[in-house]
Write a protein that holds these residues in place. Structure first.
Motif, PDB file in Angstrom:
ATOM      1  N   HIS A 193     -22.283   1.866  -3.821  1.00  0.00           N
ATOM      2  CA  HIS A 193     -21.084   2.482  -4.650  1.00  0.00           C
ATOM      3  C   HIS A 193     -20.619   1.486  -5.585  1.00  0.00           C
ATOM      4  CE1 HIS A 193     -17.223   4.296  -5.499  1.00  0.00           C
ATOM      5  NE2 HIS A 193     -16.515   3.125  -5.141  1.00  0.00           N
ATOM      6  N   VAL A 194     -20.419   0.178  -5.166  1.00  0.00           N
ATOM      7  CA  VAL A 194     -19.956  -1.249  -5.784  1.00  0.00           C
ATOM      8  C   VAL A 194     -20.844  -1.415  -6.996  1.00  0.00           C
ATOM      9  CG1 VAL A 194     -19.382  -3.446  -5.599  1.00  0.00           C
ATOM     10  CG2 VAL A 194     -18.721  -1.814  -3.896  1.00  0.00           C
TER      11      VAL A 194
ATOM     12  N   ASP B 179     -12.080  -5.212  10.481  1.00  0.00           N
ATOM     13  CA  ASP B 179     -11.042  -6.489  10.311  1.00  0.00           C
ATOM     14  C   ASP B 179      -9.997  -6.435  11.511  1.00  0.00           C
ATOM     15  OD1 ASP B 179     -11.904  -8.216   8.746  1.00  0.00           O
ATOM     16  OD2 ASP B 179     -10.967  -7.333   6.850  1.00  0.00           O
TER      17      ASP B 179
ATOM     18  N   GLN C 196     -17.283   5.172   4.654  1.00  0.00           N
ATOM     19  CA  GLN C 196     -17.919   3.536   5.094  1.00  0.00           C
ATOM     20  C   GLN C 196     -16.979   2.372   4.604  1.00  0.00           C
ATOM     21  OE1 GLN C 196     -21.699   2.541   3.883  1.00  0.00           O
ATOM     22  NE2 GLN C 196     -22.582   3.571   5.608  1.00  0.00           N
ATOM     23  N   PHE C 197     -16.181   2.765   3.593  1.00  0.00           N
ATOM     24  CA  PHE C 197     -15.123   1.784   3.324  1.00  0.00           C
ATOM     25  C   PHE C 197     -14.211   1.598   4.496  1.00  0.00           C
ATOM     26  CE2 PHE C 197     -16.572   1.663  -1.352  1.00  0.00           C
ATOM     27  CZ  PHE C 197     -16.607   0.381  -1.552  1.00  0.00           C
TER      28      PHE C 197
ATOM     29  N   HIS D  49     -15.397   0.136   7.573  1.00  0.00           N
ATOM     30  CA  HIS D  49     -15.853  -1.299   7.349  1.00  0.00           C
ATOM     31  C   HIS D  49     -14.606  -2.094   7.516  1.00  0.00           C
ATOM     32  CE1 HIS D  49     -17.136  -4.512   4.688  1.00  0.00           C
ATOM     33  NE2 HIS D  49     -18.085  -4.678   5.623  1.00  0.00           N
ATOM     34  N   ALA D  50     -13.624  -1.510   6.534  1.00  0.00           N
ATOM     35  CA  ALA D  50     -12.361  -2.478   6.424  1.00  0.00           C
ATOM     36  C   ALA D  50     -11.610  -2.374   7.977  1.00  0.00           C
ATOM     37  CB  ALA D  50     -11.433  -1.662   5.488  1.00  0.00           C
ATOM     38  N   ALA D  51     -11.646  -1.424   8.493  1.00  0.00           N
ATOM     39  CA  ALA D  51     -11.120  -1.493   9.909  1.00  0.00           C
ATOM     40  C   ALA D  51     -11.814  -2.351  10.977  1.00  0.00           C
ATOM     41  CB  ALA D  51     -11.352   0.082  10.675  1.00  0.00           C
TER      42      ALA D  51
ATOM     43  N   PHE E 281     -11.862  -3.757   0.514  1.00  0.00           N
ATOM     44  CA  PHE E 281     -11.658  -2.386   0.250  1.00  0.00           C
ATOM     45  C   PHE E 281     -10.498  -2.121  -0.602  1.00  0.00           C
ATOM     46  CE2 PHE E 281      -9.573   1.348   2.795  1.00  0.00           C
ATOM     47  CZ  PHE E 281     -10.238   2.325   1.945  1.00  0.00           C
TER      48      PHE E 281
ATOM     49  N   ILE F  15     -21.688   1.525   0.767  1.00  0.00           N
ATOM     50  CA  ILE F  15     -20.721   0.723   0.062  1.00  0.00           C
ATOM     51  C   ILE F  15     -21.349  -0.134  -1.015  1.00  0.00           C
ATOM     52  CG2 ILE F  15     -19.462  -1.363   0.505  1.00  0.00           C
ATOM     53  CD1 ILE F  15     -18.393  -0.345   3.440  1.00  0.00           C
TER      54      ILE F  15
ATOM     55  N   PHE G 197       0.910  -1.245   0.024  1.00  0.00           N
ATOM     56  CA  PHE G 197       0.092   0.119   0.111  1.00  0.00           C
ATOM     57  C   PHE G 197       1.032   1.172   0.101  1.00  0.00           C
ATOM     58  CE2 PHE G 197      -2.652   3.419   1.971  1.00  0.00           C
ATOM     59  CZ  PHE G 197      -3.434   3.351   1.183  1.00  0.00           C
TER      60      PHE G 197
ATOM     61  N   ARG H 134     -12.660  -7.929   4.868  1.00  0.00           N
ATOM     62  CA  ARG H 134     -13.128  -6.368   4.593  1.00  0.00           C
ATOM     63  C   ARG H 134     -11.844  -5.531   4.000  1.00  0.00           C
ATOM     64  NH1 ARG H 134     -16.794  -7.354   9.935  1.00  0.00           N
ATOM     65  NH2 ARG H 134     -14.809  -8.376  10.283  1.00  0.00           N
ATOM     66  N   LYS H 135     -10.857  -5.765   4.513  1.00  0.00           N
ATOM     67  CA  LYS H 135      -9.511  -5.143   4.015  1.00  0.00           C
ATOM     68  C   LYS H 135      -9.568  -5.498   2.610  1.00  0.00           C
ATOM     69  CE  LYS H 135      -7.512  -2.890   7.459  1.00  0.00           C
ATOM     70  NZ  LYS H 135      -7.281  -1.517   7.414  1.00  0.00           N
ATOM     71  N   TYR H 136      -9.447  -6.726   2.373  1.00  0.00           N
ATOM     72  CA  TYR H 136      -9.416  -7.713   1.076  1.00  0.00           C
ATOM     73  C   TYR H 136     -10.010  -6.583   0.005  1.00  0.00           C
ATOM     74  CZ  TYR H 136     -10.160 -10.933  -2.855  1.00  0.00           C
ATOM     75  OH  TYR H 136     -10.154 -11.439  -4.077  1.00  0.00           O
TER      76      TYR H 136
ATOM     77  N   ILE I 251     -11.384  -2.314  -4.130  1.00  0.00           N
ATOM     78  CA  ILE I 251     -12.156  -1.394  -4.549  1.00  0.00           C
ATOM     79  C   ILE I 251     -11.074  -0.298  -5.165  1.00  0.00           C
ATOM     80  CG2 ILE I 251     -13.731   0.561  -3.891  1.00  0.00           C
ATOM     81  CD1 ILE I 251     -14.886  -2.132  -4.510  1.00  0.00           C
ATOM     82  N   LEU I 252     -10.065  -0.123  -4.093  1.00  0.00           N
ATOM     83  CA  LEU I 252      -9.082   0.862  -4.286  1.00  0.00           C
ATOM     84  C   LEU I 252      -8.408   0.637  -5.828  1.00  0.00           C
ATOM     85  CD1 LEU I 252      -7.694   1.531  -1.035  1.00  0.00           C
ATOM     86  CD2 LEU I 252      -8.945   3.084  -2.159  1.00  0.00           C
TER      87      LEU I 252
ATOM     88  N   TYR J  97     -19.353   7.166   0.891  1.00  0.00           N
ATOM     89  CA  TYR J  97     -19.249   5.939   0.738  1.00  0.00           C
ATOM     90  C   TYR J  97     -17.725   5.769   1.410  1.00  0.00           C
ATOM     91  CZ  TYR J  97     -16.803   6.811  -3.772  1.00  0.00           C
ATOM     92  OH  TYR J  97     -15.910   7.300  -4.664  1.00  0.00           O
TER      93      TYR J  97
ATOM     94  N   TYR K   1     -18.823  -7.866  -0.509  1.00  0.00           N
ATOM     95  CA  TYR K   1     -19.993  -7.037  -0.187  1.00  0.00           C
ATOM     96  C   TYR K   1     -21.346  -7.477  -0.406  1.00  0.00           C
ATOM     97  CZ  TYR K   1     -15.998  -3.638   0.523  1.00  0.00           C
ATOM     98  OH  TYR K   1     -14.921  -3.136   0.929  1.00  0.00           O
TER      99      TYR K   1
END
Lengths: 946, 138
Positions: free
Chosen positions: A190-191, B47, B39-40, B43-45, A150, A187, A115, A146-148, A153-154, B36, A179
């Motif tokens: 958006h997706v 984890d 939220q992302f 949401h990721a946090a 996110f 979320i 990252f 969830r990190k995966y 998406i990035l 959004y 998701y």
């Protein structure tokens, strides 16, 4: 500057060779040697390079993880510090570092490194690196999904920025696995929106629309976002160039729990609102109306008669040619108004009545719904068998509307309501099936509480049907308002109906009229006519009113295609809101599947308070069988005024007249808003004493209050008013629980119209069971000459007077008359004496009491003196008489007074004592009431005659 | 981003990972596309919180995650409801006080017999109180 031949460079080459030859110890020691040199010389780029290499050495030696990481970090930060020239080196270093961490299983740290590198790289590079970071999160233990998601998406965003749409879609689609069914609404939106949009850009419209469908019903988004979603959606839909069928389109939202099927079997309704009335109200109303089931049941298990065509207990019945209505609520979740057109029902009509086949058909359809989305074309409206209504509406932002859809079957068979179809903005066809709660589904553990919706209807042969409405029934009326309404019934079919009956829930408010009333002009028809026969009220109608069941004359048949009218009388009896229910029963001329039908009508009427009428009756002290009546009328309306027209006593027993002091009421009693008026009248009982006045008409049962004179009198003994009065009497009697009312009044008034365009409004107020205020069971009255001329020189005068005693109680009464020559003195002193001695023993006599006692004794003294001052008279016939009186009877006791000198005498020195004997001998003690009373003043002038 | 305008996004996440309350409490003007993004990140946090929550007995987990210059601070209640604050300011003490006071408010919501635990918090009173606390501490 370090040249190629410098010592440092030579050492660097040496250590690189050592690294290549896998002598990591040697390489490391040389790198460390170099790093201090470079650091001192502030040769940062070279320092970073040496750090990077020593980090790799540590890693290869696998001795100290900490040192390896420290070196890599040092190198990485140093590269970044020196600016753009170190950029690529930093990336390379980062990649080494990440690989290092991954080898050791430190995926989380590796993804952080990826990252960090991605931030420094152009978008395409960073996209790849971010995807790598995402993969590291997936590989890490425990998995960080969830990190995966996110980071995917990035990565997808970066791909999109570098114009790699397919890669972007790939990244997003992978993220969608994370998701899916996500409650984090932004979320989710958006997706789906981005995936949909990018698919659309790539030209894969069907998938694009599928994703956009997920977001178009987002109520939480702002107006601009909603319109953006919607615009893109319609854009792609139009790009497909065809109408798009969408199963369970979320725009607008159909509230399936609000779904209601209205089918008319033998019960028909006058308007749509009537359907919402609770069935039990109708059933209660129709109890006497509907013939009880005549089918003989073999035993109690036979709940359904065998011959009935409605074998299937679940199925409802509808009639061919009559519309089946379906009410449903739909809601626009967006802030933008949407155009919904062609809302219609999806139906199936199988003309085969065979039960087994229909069963197969229905199950097949259910399976269709459950498993796949069946092609919509199979349910296209079949013009031969049924027609469906189409409805176009525009739903504003956030608006909820209740709509009614119709399907009209044309042939006999089984009609199945499958679902609803609609078109959104002329481009997208949405459809939704009704969820039928079958046994099978309940067993599977789905919500058992779901309201079962009956969508299977048996279509039977066409029947005659009446539609009806009450013409000009007011929704708001003043209390007492009397109106003539018309009930219009129309038979739309070809066959005639007969044997019509009607039941009204509130006979106090509405009663059916007579067929002759229809042509009458209201309210002129109520006026008293010279030739009017007062006995128009037949006993038959009265009985009908009592039961509130009205049978139309036997001969009446409503032929097909004709309209039939019947008069109704309306009287707003009491203030408040009331619901009027009418049920009409009719039978078919020809034999049909259903022998009879009912037409149900429901109206809400708000009755406003108008005039508040109360009566106070007191006995007339001078005449027997006469009463003084005070009528208090309060206008309770805020703005309307009323003109009093007439006051009537009900029945022929009573005569009402003005007080003698006012020969005619010339004043016009118009009561403005919020004002009150009191009037006094005299009423007379005509039944006991034959009244001479009754003959000359000055005293009848009506009294006119308006200036119009006797031409404006309404006849209270004619049909609507008497019938309503009968109801009022019944109602008020129930309320007051008075065992025996004395008399009833009807006050008729007119609303003073502000604008003359309104027709004359008539109000009638009924006050029943009025009785005199006095509770004495016995009335008495002295009768005799008021003036006597007598020659006292010859003898003393003897005056013959008589005392008339009337027993008004319901029981036998014994009355004793005691005359006394010195009554006044006795009666006055006795109570005062008693009050002083009654307490007994010694007691504290306050000064006040004393004074009062003195005053009263003084009073009696003066009284005594005054009575003595009047020349005495002597009761001479008897001193005491006793009579037994039967209920409602009167007796006359002759009395004689001897007078010795001319003057004015008050023959009130007598007393009455009575005892009421109750008829039941067992309750003598309780019910024997006794009492007494002083004589009324009766003045007689005695003059000296010649 | 200017010094004055601070970004802060507060979310309460039920133990089933469903957001039951969210509010943009920062002083920065609200941007459409940020909702959004926040939220992302939050949401990721989750984890990270998942691991950390069981490693400490403290309710306030301080800053658990970061994304660029945005920091995620988390407070975990005994019922494993997570208060998550996405912010760019540094005052840890203020955030701690904010969380503690919100926790009190949350308990009051919880005591409401008509509130179904895990359902969305729709109380406007709660909303105004939270925003007032955010102005006070953040």
């Amino acid at each position: 500057m370090y040249t190629f031949t410098s010592i440092e460079s030579q050492i660097r080459v040496l250590s690189d060779y050592a690294f290549m030859l896998r002598d990591y110890e040697l390489a490391l020691s040389n790198y460390r040697l170099l790093s201090t040199d470079y650091k001192l010389d502030k040769a940062w780029k070279r320092f970073a390079g040496v750090q990077e290499m020593s980090g790799l050495c540590y890693f290869m030696l696998d001795q100290s993880r900490k040192d390896a990481e420290y070196c890599m970090e040092n190198a990485f930060t140093t590269y970044l510090r020196i600016g753009s020239s170190g950029q690529r080196n930093a990336t390379r270093c980062g990649l080494w570092w990440a690989e290092m961490l991954k080898t050791r299983g430190q995926h989380r740290e590796a993804s952080t490194v990826y990252f960090r590198i991605s931030n420094e790289e152009p978008s395409l590079h960073s996209a790849v690196l971010l995807e790598q970071a995402a993969c590291c999160y997936l590989l890490s233990s425990p998995r960080m999904l969830r990190k995966y998601g996110f980071h995917l998406i990035l990565a997808g965003n970066s791909y999109y920025l570098s114009d790699q749409k397919q890669h972007a879609v790939r990244a997003y689609r992978n993220a969608l696995f994370v998701y899916k069914q996500n409650p984090w609404s932004y979320i989710n939106n958006h997706v789906h929106f981005n995936v949909g949009r990018w698919y659309g850009v790539l030209g894969i419209f069907d998938v694009a629309i599928k994703h956009l469908l997920e977001v178009i019903a987002c109520s939480h988004q702002s107006l601009t976002t909603q319109s953006m979603f919607l615009n893109d959606f319609f854009h792609f839909v139009q790009s497909t160039g065809e109408k798009f069928d969408v199963y369970k389109l979320q725009l607008p939202v159909f509230n399936m729990s609000s779904l209601r099927v209205v089918n008319e079997d033998h019960r028909t309704y006058a308007s749509n609102a009537d359907v919402d009335v609770n069935e039990s109200i109708w059933q209660e109303l129709e109890e006497e109306l509907i013939p009880s089931s005549s089918v003989v049941r073999t035993n109690w298990l036979d709940t359904q008669p065998k011959s009935s065509p409605f074998r299937n207990n679940k199925a409802c019945v509808c009639v061919a040619g009559e519309a089946v209505k379906l009410n449903v609520e739909l809601k626009n979740p967006l802030q933008i108004s949407v155009n919904v057109s062609g809302i219609s029902l999806i139906c199936q009509l199988s003309t085969n009545l065979n039960a087994s086949e229909t069963g197969a058909l229905t199950t097949a359809a259910e399976e269709d719904i459950a498993s796949t989305k069946p092609s919509i074309s199979t349910f296209e409206s079949d013009g031969n068998n049924f027609t469906v209504s189409k409805l176009d509406i525009v739903l504003g932002g956030g608006e909820t509307k209740r709509i009614q859809l119709e399907v009209t079957p044309k042939v006999i068979g089984i009609l199945k309501l499958v679902g609803i179809r609609w078109t959104l903005s002329d481009s997208v066809v949405g459809y939704q099936y009704f969820e039928v709660a079958t046994q099978k589904k309940n067993k599977k553990g789905k919500r058992g509480a779901r309201r079962s919706l009956n969508t299977n209807l048996i279509v039977i042969k066409g029947l005659p049907k009446l539609t009806g409405y009450i013409e000009c029934l007011p929704t708001k009326a003043f209390t007492g308002d009397l109106q003539l309404l018309t009930l219009n019934l129309r038979n739309q079919s070809e066959h005639a109906v007969k044997n019509i009956k009607m039941k009204i829930s509130h006979p106090r408010f509405v009663i059916p009229g007579d067929s002759s009333d229809l042509d009458l002009e209201f309210p002129q028809c109520l006026r008293k006519h010279v030739q009017s026969d007062s006995n128009t009220v037949s006993e038959g109608t009265k009985e009908n009113v009592k039961g509130s069941l009205f049978a139309f004359p036997q001969g009446i048949k409503i032929q097909g295609g004709t309209t039939f009218s019947w008069p109704l009388w309306f009287h707003a009896a009491t203030p408040g809101n009331f619901s009027l229910y009418l049920s009409l029963y009719y039978e078919m001329e020809s034999t049909t599947d259903i022998p009879y039908r009912t037409l149900r009508m429901h109206y809400n009427v708000e009755v406003l308070p108008s005039l508040d009428v109360s009566f106070a009756i007191s006995m007339c002290s001078s005449r027997l069988q006469e009463y003084i009546v005070r009528m208090d009328v309060i206008n309770k309306t805020p703005s309307d005024s009323f003109a009093l027209n007439q006051l009537s006593c009900v029945g022929t027993k009573w005569a009402v007249s003005t007080l003698p002091s006012r020969d005619s009421i010339s004043f016009v009693e118009t009561i403005p808003a919020n004002q009150a008026v009191s009037c006094f009248f005299k009423i007379k009982d005509l039944s006991t004493s034959s009244c001479i006045e009754a003959a000359d008409g000055s005293c009848g049962s009506d009294i006119v209050l308006s200036p119009g004179g006797s031409t404006d009198v309404f006849d209270v003994s004619r049909t609507p008013i008497t019938d309503f009065h009968y109801q009022e009497r019944h109602q008020q009697g129930k309320l007051a629980k008075v065992p025996r009312g004395l008399l009833d009044f009807i006050l008729i008034s007119k609303a003073v119209a502000v604008n003359s365009s309104k027709s004359e409004q008539l109000l009638s107020h009924h006050t029943c069971h009025c009785s005199a205020l006095s509770q004495n069971p016995v009335w008495w009255l002295m009768e005799g000459p008021r003036t006597i001329t007598h020659d006292f020189s010859k003898s003393c005068c003897e005056a013959n007077i008589q005392l008339v005693i009337h027993n008004s109680s319901e029981h036998n009464t014994t009355v004793r008359v005691v005359t006394s020559d010195c009554m006044a003195e006795k009666s006055q002193t006795a109570p005062s004496h008693e009050s002083a001695s009654g307490q007994g023993g010694w007691h504290d006599v306050s000064l006040e009491n004393d004074i009062k006692a003195i005053a009263s004794t003084k009073g009696t003294h003066s009284q005594k003196q005054s009575s003595e001052s009047i020349s005495p008279f002597v009761w001479c016939s008897l001193s005491s008489a006793q009579v037994d009186l039967k209920p409602d009877s009167s007796a006359k006791i002759p009395l004689k007074v001897c007078i010795f000198a001319p003057g004015t005498y008050n023959f009130s020195t007598y007393e009455l004592h009575w005892k009421v004997h109750s008829s039941e001998s067992g309750h003598v003690d309780e019910n024997v009431t006794s009492g007494g009373g002083q004589g009324y003043p009766f003045y007689v002038n005695v003059l000296q005659g010649a | 981003m200017s010094d004055m305008a601070s970004t802060a996004c507060f979310v309460i996440v039920s133990k089933n990972d469903i957001p039951i309350y969210d509010a943009e409490v920062g002083s920065a003007p609200k941007k459409e596309d940020q909702a959004y993004q926040h939220q992302f990140i939050l949401h990721a946090a989750l984890d990270v919180v998942q691991d950390l929550a069981w490693a400490t007995s403290a309710m306030f987990l301080k800053s658990v995650d970061r994304f660029n210059d945005l920091v995620v601070s988390v407070y975990v209640t005994a019922g494993h409801t997570r208060f998550m604050l996405l912010h760019d300011s540094r005052s840890e003490d203020g955030i701690k006080s904010f969380f503690q006071e919100v926790h009190e408010l949350y308990i009051k919501i919880f005591l409401n017999p008509l509130y179904l635990p895990g359902s969305r918090i729709t109380s406007s009173h709660f909303n105004t109180k939270v925003r007032a606390l955010a102005r006070k501490y953040l």
